[in-house]
Design a protein around this motif. Structure first.
Motif, PDB file in Angstrom:
ATOM      1  N   PRO A   1       0.779  -1.245   0.000  1.00 18.39           N
ATOM      2  CA  PRO A   1       0.000   0.000   0.000  1.00 18.39           C
ATOM      3  C   PRO A   1       0.813   1.300   0.000  1.00 18.39           C
ATOM      4  CG  PRO A   1      -1.046  -1.586   1.426  1.00 18.39           C
ATOM      5  CD  PRO A   1       0.277  -2.196   0.993  1.00 18.39           C
ATOM      6  N   LYS A   2       1.838   1.429   0.834  1.00 14.16           N
ATOM      7  CA  LYS A   2       2.553   2.713   0.865  1.00 14.16           C
ATOM      8  C   LYS A   2       3.303   2.962  -0.439  1.00 14.16           C
ATOM      9  CE  LYS A   2       6.597   1.092   3.510  1.00 14.16           C
ATOM     10  NZ  LYS A   2       7.275   1.252   4.802  1.00 14.16           N
ATOM     11  N   TYR A   3       3.757   1.910  -1.098  1.00 15.06           N
ATOM     12  CA  TYR A   3       4.415   2.061  -2.393  1.00 15.06           C
ATOM     13  C   TYR A   3       3.373   2.355  -3.480  1.00 15.06           C
ATOM     14  CZ  TYR A   3       8.115  -0.517   0.104  1.00 15.06           C
ATOM     15  OH  TYR A   3       9.048  -0.941   1.022  1.00 15.06           O
ATOM     16  N   ARG A   4       2.254   1.642  -3.409  1.00 16.67           N
ATOM     17  CA  ARG A   4       1.175   1.837  -4.386  1.00 16.67           C
ATOM     18  C   ARG A   4       0.678   3.280  -4.350  1.00 16.67           C
ATOM     19  NH1 ARG A   4      -2.423  -2.107  -2.897  1.00 16.67           N
ATOM     20  NH2 ARG A   4      -3.429  -0.736  -1.415  1.00 16.67           N
ATOM     21  N   HIS A   5       0.541   3.826  -3.156  1.00 19.30           N
ATOM     22  CA  HIS A   5       0.062   5.191  -2.991  1.00 19.30           C
ATOM     23  C   HIS A   5       0.973   6.165  -3.746  1.00 19.30           C
ATOM     24  CE1 HIS A   5      -1.677   8.309   0.074  1.00 19.30           C
ATOM     25  NE2 HIS A   5      -2.083   8.518  -1.144  1.00 19.30           N
ATOM     26  N   VAL A   6       2.272   6.004  -3.572  1.00 18.75           N
ATOM     27  CA  VAL A   6       3.237   6.868  -4.262  1.00 18.75           C
ATOM     28  C   VAL A   6       3.120   6.681  -5.776  1.00 18.75           C
ATOM     29  CG1 VAL A   6       5.691   7.330  -4.651  1.00 18.75           C
ATOM     30  CG2 VAL A   6       4.842   7.032  -2.326  1.00 18.75           C
ATOM     31  N   LEU A   7       3.031   5.439  -6.246  1.00 17.58           N
ATOM     32  CA  LEU A   7       2.930   5.188  -7.681  1.00 17.58           C
ATOM     33  C   LEU A   7       1.675   5.818  -8.272  1.00 17.58           C
ATOM     34  CD1 LEU A   7       4.086   1.460  -7.958  1.00 17.58           C
ATOM     35  CD2 LEU A   7       5.437   3.542  -8.317  1.00 17.58           C
ATOM     36  N   LEU A   8       0.565   5.697  -7.576  1.00 17.14           N
ATOM     37  CA  LEU A   8      -0.678   6.284  -8.077  1.00 17.14           C
ATOM     38  C   LEU A   8      -0.607   7.806  -8.121  1.00 17.14           C
ATOM     39  CD1 LEU A   8      -3.315   3.974  -6.354  1.00 17.14           C
ATOM     40  CD2 LEU A   8      -2.657   4.017  -8.770  1.00 17.14           C
ATOM     41  N   LEU A   9      -0.050   8.408  -7.074  1.00 11.12           N
ATOM     42  CA  LEU A   9       0.085   9.866  -7.065  1.00 11.12           C
ATOM     43  C   LEU A   9       1.018  10.336  -8.179  1.00 11.12           C
ATOM     44  CD1 LEU A   9       0.287  10.515  -3.224  1.00 11.12           C
ATOM     45  CD2 LEU A   9      -1.618  11.095  -4.748  1.00 11.12           C
ATOM     46  N   LYS A  10       2.101   9.616  -8.385  1.00 10.16           N
ATOM     47  CA  LYS A  10       3.098  10.010  -9.386  1.00 10.16           C
ATOM     48  C   LYS A  10       2.598   9.788 -10.810  1.00 10.16           C
ATOM     49  CE  LYS A  10       7.334  10.743 -11.057  1.00 10.16           C
ATOM     50  NZ  LYS A  10       7.607  12.105 -11.435  1.00 10.16           N
TER      51      LYS A  10
END
Length: 78
Positions: A24-33
């Motif tokens: 989740p914390k990595y996914r969040h960054v990928l989605l925002l980016k």
């Protein structure tokens, strides 16, 4: 003529499934980016994390995504 559209839709669904498998914390960054087109400094400010941490999470998220796609036969190293 409908075939390319269906293939494109199928690829999008595959990618969405793969992104959902990322921590989740990595996914969040990928989605925002990549989906929200935010810069790393903007993401760092939003998440209240150092920019270096956000860069690390982006790198680890992309690595996880690559592994997931490879395991499904959806990734080619070029």
């Amino acid at each position: 003529m409908q075939e390319p559209v269906m293939q494109d839709s199928s690829r999008k669904l595959e990618m969405l499934w793969a992104v959902e498998q990322v921590k989740p914390k990595y996914r969040h960054v990928l989605l925002l980016k990549y989906y929200n087109d935010m810069t790393l400094p903007e993401i760092a400010e939003l998440l209240r994390k150092p920019e270096g941490t956000v860069k690390t999470w982006q790198h680890k998220g992309l690595k996880q995504l690559r592994t997931i796609m490879k395991n499904r036969g959806e990734w080619n190293d070029r």
